[in-house]
Design a protein around this motif. Sequence first.
Motif: not given
Ligand SMILES: O=C(O)CCC(=O)C(=O)O
Length: 282
Positions: A121, A124, A126, A151-152
């Motif tokens: 992501f 953030m 990553e 998550c993403y």
């Molecule tokens: O896709 C999103 O809006 C959030 C994804 C996210 O926070 C993550 O993958 O850590």
Amino acid sequence: MKPEQWKICAIQMDIAIGEPDRNRMQVLNKIRAVMEQEDKPDVIVLPEMWNTGYALERIHELADEQGEQTIQMLSALAAQYQVNIVGGSVAVREQDRIYNRVYVLNRQGQIVKMYDKTHLFRLMDEHHYLTAGEALGQFTLDGVSCGVIICYDLRFPELTRTLALQGVEVLFVPAQWPHPRLHHWQTLLTARSIENQMYMVACNRVGSSKGADGKETSFFGSSVILDPWGETLAGAGEEEAFVQAHIQLSLVEEVRGRIPVFEDRRETLYGAVGPNTAVLPS
Ligand SMILES: O=C(O)CCC(=O)C(=O)O
């Protein structure tokens, strides 16, 4: 033999940023509390990056070396309570690389799957700190075909579809999905569940933490268990909670029989899912 039903428990919890020992203690206590219930779950699910939170600037120093501490703790708990654990994800160090990794343990405490987040992501950061995984997250627990994404990864329908085509019936989604994108979280989970006719178990964190830029990010929880029609079986708000439901495993086959989207797919028109065949403007 595949059971008729499973009880699932997603542990929606806060995470102390940059404090793996404190987080491990929290997880230990919460799993013990869950397993002290009379009606014990068959599968426990944890949120994303629960050991370190998004302390990315110190992630090399904080990440779990080869996942040893995580494996030792979750494996002992799984064997002690004879429960399957989809261990959320943790930051793991392998030589000079850091992965956002899920460990899945069966009732004997054996690792049945390791899955590294495949879509990092960027919002953030990553991609500056972590290495993306290169393999899919399909595995079997108690004879049930399961999958995991992180998550993403949820924003990539091809990934979930590929898992569904591999026979996955229950998909686990550990997350740290923040405000203000609650609408995306709910909509994407529901859509993935309906289009793939699978159970969806999404475990998000609550609380807030300060990023490297000094900005506070808050997480809305809203963990949820959806059935293969996309209906909510259990859900939570923004507080810590055990999100629990009994799921009927035969419902997946029933729904896929009623509306046979997997038979009706026109792969010859839009191609097989898998390699990226999109034509981008030059
Ligand atoms: O896709 C999103 O809006 C959030 C994804 C996210 O926070 C993550 O993958 O850590």
